[in-house]
Design a protein around this motif. Sequence first.
Motif, PDB file in Angstrom:
ATOM      1  N   LEU A 291       1.982   2.257 -13.524  1.00 36.97           N
ATOM      2  CA  LEU A 291       1.863   0.805 -13.685  1.00 36.97           C
ATOM      3  C   LEU A 291       3.217   0.113 -13.568  1.00 36.97           C
ATOM      4  O   LEU A 291       3.365  -0.872 -12.834  1.00 36.97           O
ATOM      5  CB  LEU A 291       1.216   0.482 -15.033  1.00 36.97           C
ATOM      6  N   PHE A 292       4.217   0.619 -14.263  1.00 38.48           N
ATOM      7  CA  PHE A 292       5.531  -0.023 -14.265  1.00 38.48           C
ATOM      8  C   PHE A 292       6.247   0.140 -12.930  1.00 38.48           C
ATOM      9  O   PHE A 292       6.890  -0.790 -12.440  1.00 38.48           O
ATOM     10  CB  PHE A 292       6.395   0.513 -15.401  1.00 38.48           C
ATOM     11  N   TYR A 293       6.136   1.307 -12.315  1.00 38.45           N
ATOM     12  CA  TYR A 293       6.789   1.524 -11.022  1.00 38.45           C
ATOM     13  C   TYR A 293       6.151   0.677  -9.931  1.00 38.45           C
ATOM     14  O   TYR A 293       6.835   0.204  -9.026  1.00 38.45           O
ATOM     15  CB  TYR A 293       6.710   3.000 -10.627  1.00 38.45           C
ATOM     16  N   THR A 294       4.840   0.481 -10.024  1.00 41.48           N
ATOM     17  CA  THR A 294       4.145  -0.311  -9.017  1.00 41.48           C
ATOM     18  C   THR A 294       4.536  -1.778  -9.079  1.00 41.48           C
ATOM     19  O   THR A 294       4.653  -2.448  -8.042  1.00 41.48           O
ATOM     20  CB  THR A 294       2.616  -0.182  -9.190  1.00 41.48           C
ATOM     21  N   ASN A 295       4.765  -2.295 -10.280  1.00 44.50           N
ATOM     22  CA  ASN A 295       5.002  -3.726 -10.459  1.00 44.50           C
ATOM     23  C   ASN A 295       6.472  -4.098 -10.602  1.00 44.50           C
ATOM     24  O   ASN A 295       6.791  -5.289 -10.732  1.00 44.50           O
ATOM     25  CB  ASN A 295       4.238  -4.230 -11.697  1.00 44.50           C
ATOM     26  N   ALA A 296       7.381  -3.122 -10.584  1.00 42.14           N
ATOM     27  CA  ALA A 296       8.805  -3.436 -10.741  1.00 42.14           C
ATOM     28  C   ALA A 296       9.315  -4.289  -9.586  1.00 42.14           C
ATOM     29  O   ALA A 296      10.217  -5.119  -9.768  1.00 42.14           O
ATOM     30  CB  ALA A 296       9.624  -2.156 -10.844  1.00 42.14           C
ATOM     31  N   SER A 297       8.738  -4.124  -8.391  1.00 42.37           N
ATOM     32  CA  SER A 297       9.217  -4.870  -7.228  1.00 42.37           C
ATOM     33  C   SER A 297       9.021  -6.370  -7.391  1.00 42.37           C
ATOM     34  O   SER A 297       9.769  -7.169  -6.823  1.00 42.37           O
ATOM     35  CB  SER A 297       8.486  -4.392  -5.971  1.00 42.37           C
ATOM     36  N   ARG A 298       8.013  -6.773  -8.152  1.00 45.79           N
ATOM     37  CA  ARG A 298       7.775  -8.200  -8.372  1.00 45.79           C
ATOM     38  C   ARG A 298       8.934  -8.841  -9.121  1.00 45.79           C
ATOM     39  O   ARG A 298       9.361  -9.950  -8.796  1.00 45.79           O
ATOM     40  CB  ARG A 298       6.473  -8.401  -9.155  1.00 45.79           C
ATOM     41  N   VAL A 299       9.437  -8.120 -10.120  1.00 49.78           N
ATOM     42  CA  VAL A 299      10.568  -8.646 -10.888  1.00 49.78           C
ATOM     43  C   VAL A 299      11.822  -8.668 -10.017  1.00 49.78           C
ATOM     44  O   VAL A 299      12.589  -9.629 -10.020  1.00 49.78           O
ATOM     45  CB  VAL A 299      10.806  -7.797 -12.151  1.00 49.78           C
ATOM     46  N   VAL A 300      12.006  -7.583  -9.243  1.00 54.20           N
ATOM     47  CA  VAL A 300      13.173  -7.508  -8.361  1.00 54.20           C
ATOM     48  C   VAL A 300      13.121  -8.620  -7.315  1.00 54.20           C
ATOM     49  O   VAL A 300      14.133  -9.251  -6.993  1.00 54.20           O
ATOM     50  CB  VAL A 300      13.238  -6.126  -7.685  1.00 54.20           C
ATOM     51  N   LYS A 301      11.939  -8.868  -6.764  1.00 54.87           N
ATOM     52  CA  LYS A 301      11.785  -9.919  -5.763  1.00 54.87           C
ATOM     53  C   LYS A 301      12.046 -11.293  -6.376  1.00 54.87           C
ATOM     54  O   LYS A 301      12.587 -12.186  -5.730  1.00 54.87           O
ATOM     55  CB  LYS A 301      10.374  -9.873  -5.168  1.00 54.87           C
ATOM     56  N   PHE A 302      11.683 -11.445  -7.639  1.00 49.60           N
ATOM     57  CA  PHE A 302      11.875 -12.720  -8.320  1.00 49.60           C
ATOM     58  C   PHE A 302      13.362 -13.044  -8.496  1.00 49.60           C
ATOM     59  O   PHE A 302      13.778 -14.200  -8.361  1.00 49.60           O
ATOM     60  CB  PHE A 302      11.185 -12.695  -9.687  1.00 49.60           C
ATOM     61  N   ILE A 303      14.172 -12.019  -8.774  1.00 47.52           N
ATOM     62  CA  ILE A 303      15.597 -12.280  -9.029  1.00 47.52           C
ATOM     63  C   ILE A 303      16.383 -12.430  -7.726  1.00 47.52           C
ATOM     64  O   ILE A 303      17.533 -12.854  -7.753  1.00 47.52           O
ATOM     65  CB  ILE A 303      16.226 -11.156  -9.882  1.00 47.52           C
TER      66      ILE A 303
ATOM     67  N   ALA B  47       3.698   9.627 -10.101  1.00 45.03           N
ATOM     68  CA  ALA B  47       2.973   9.751 -11.375  1.00 45.03           C
ATOM     69  C   ALA B  47       2.265  11.101 -11.473  1.00 45.03           C
ATOM     70  O   ALA B  47       2.235  11.717 -12.548  1.00 45.03           O
ATOM     71  CB  ALA B  47       1.969   8.607 -11.518  1.00 45.03           C
ATOM     72  N   ILE B  48       1.705  11.560 -10.372  1.00 44.47           N
ATOM     73  CA  ILE B  48       1.040  12.871 -10.365  1.00 44.47           C
ATOM     74  C   ILE B  48       2.060  13.983 -10.585  1.00 44.47           C
ATOM     75  O   ILE B  48       1.812  14.934 -11.344  1.00 44.47           O
ATOM     76  CB  ILE B  48       0.279  13.078  -9.042  1.00 44.47           C
ATOM     77  N   TYR B  49       3.217  13.867  -9.940  1.00 42.08           N
ATOM     78  CA  TYR B  49       4.274  14.860 -10.140  1.00 42.08           C
ATOM     79  C   TYR B  49       4.717  14.886 -11.606  1.00 42.08           C
ATOM     80  O   TYR B  49       4.971  15.958 -12.168  1.00 42.08           O
ATOM     81  CB  TYR B  49       5.468  14.557  -9.241  1.00 42.08           C
TER      82      TYR B  49
ATOM     83  N   MET C 263       0.824  -1.207   0.000  1.00 40.61           N
ATOM     84  CA  MET C 263       0.000   0.000   0.000  1.00 40.61           C
ATOM     85  C   MET C 263       0.858   1.257   0.000  1.00 40.61           C
ATOM     86  O   MET C 263       0.575   2.215  -0.730  1.00 40.61           O
ATOM     87  CB  MET C 263      -0.917  -0.001   1.228  1.00 40.61           C
ATOM     88  N   ASP C 264       1.926   1.276   0.816  1.00 43.85           N
ATOM     89  CA  ASP C 264       2.810   2.438   0.850  1.00 43.85           C
ATOM     90  C   ASP C 264       3.486   2.662  -0.494  1.00 43.85           C
ATOM     91  O   ASP C 264       3.630   3.810  -0.955  1.00 43.85           O
ATOM     92  CB  ASP C 264       3.873   2.273   1.944  1.00 43.85           C
ATOM     93  N   ARG C 265       3.927   1.571  -1.102  1.00 40.33           N
ATOM     94  CA  ARG C 265       4.572   1.691  -2.418  1.00 40.33           C
ATOM     95  C   ARG C 265       3.584   2.237  -3.450  1.00 40.33           C
ATOM     96  O   ARG C 265       3.926   3.110  -4.244  1.00 40.33           O
ATOM     97  CB  ARG C 265       5.102   0.327  -2.868  1.00 40.33           C
ATOM     98  N   ARG C 266       2.365   1.738  -3.409  1.00 41.94           N
ATOM     99  CA  ARG C 266       1.348   2.198  -4.353  1.00 41.94           C
ATOM    100  C   ARG C 266       1.068   3.690  -4.170  1.00 41.94           C
ATOM    101  O   ARG C 266       0.969   4.433  -5.151  1.00 41.94           O
ATOM    102  CB  ARG C 266       0.063   1.386  -4.157  1.00 41.94           C
ATOM    103  N   ASN C 267       0.955   4.127  -2.917  1.00 37.14           N
ATOM    104  CA  ASN C 267       0.703   5.543  -2.642  1.00 37.14           C
ATOM    105  C   ASN C 267       1.879   6.415  -3.068  1.00 37.14           C
ATOM    106  O   ASN C 267       1.693   7.508  -3.624  1.00 37.14           O
ATOM    107  CB  ASN C 267       0.420   5.746  -1.156  1.00 37.14           C
TER     108      ASN C 267
END
Length: 228
Positions: free
Chosen positions: A177-189, A52-54, A42-46
């Motif tokens: 979208l990409f910033y929110t989901n980048a952690s999944r790839v990082v966690k995978f490696i 993105a707004i900036y 949730m914190d990462r999403r916020n």
Amino acid sequence: MPETLQTFTNLVFLSLIALFPVVNPIGASFIVSPYFSGLTKMDRRNAVKKVAIYVLIFCSITLFVGHYILTLFGITVPVVQLAGGIMICKFGWEMLGAKPTEGEIQHTEETDGMTKMSDLRNKLFYPIAFPMTVGAGTISVIFTLSAHTESVQFHGHLMNLSAIFVAILVMSLSVFLFYTNASRVVKFIGTRNEQIVNRVMAFLIFCVGLQIAVGGVFNLLRSMGVEI
């Protein structure tokens, strides 16, 4: 009316094609990913939502009044490129020399996440949104697009600016979208490989900044009449 709609659509796609390489939300998502490590979902999403707004606000201001702001201060685009490139080089150099902290190796504790979120709030616009996500290259592209959309009729010019704004809106959504989901790839490696990726990305940040700065120097020399 169909011709007008087609012109509008074509300019939206043209703007997207021009903006995507300089914003590069895919590659930039891995570059800024270390800033969001240790945060809850949730914190990462916020945090990413604010970035993105900036990005949207920064690009919109650049589109509508950026040229007038630079003219007011007597600043040229090559100077912006040079300054932006130096700033990006600085961040890349600092990331290359940074040592992994306990929070980067084991960042599952809630207290670490709260502390990092508190520190991250001051970095969401600078340096994450600007200049690491959008910077001198983005400013140059937006100025170029807006310069080529001037129309004799005010309605036509307004429609062209609206098309570029739609492209900016789409790019801001892609950043989210990409910033929110980048952690999944990082966690995978894995954590160790993540540190390797972070160092590689830091080197690439330095190289990108250097490239932008060199481009600014060449453009500045050309504007002074020096043949290169």
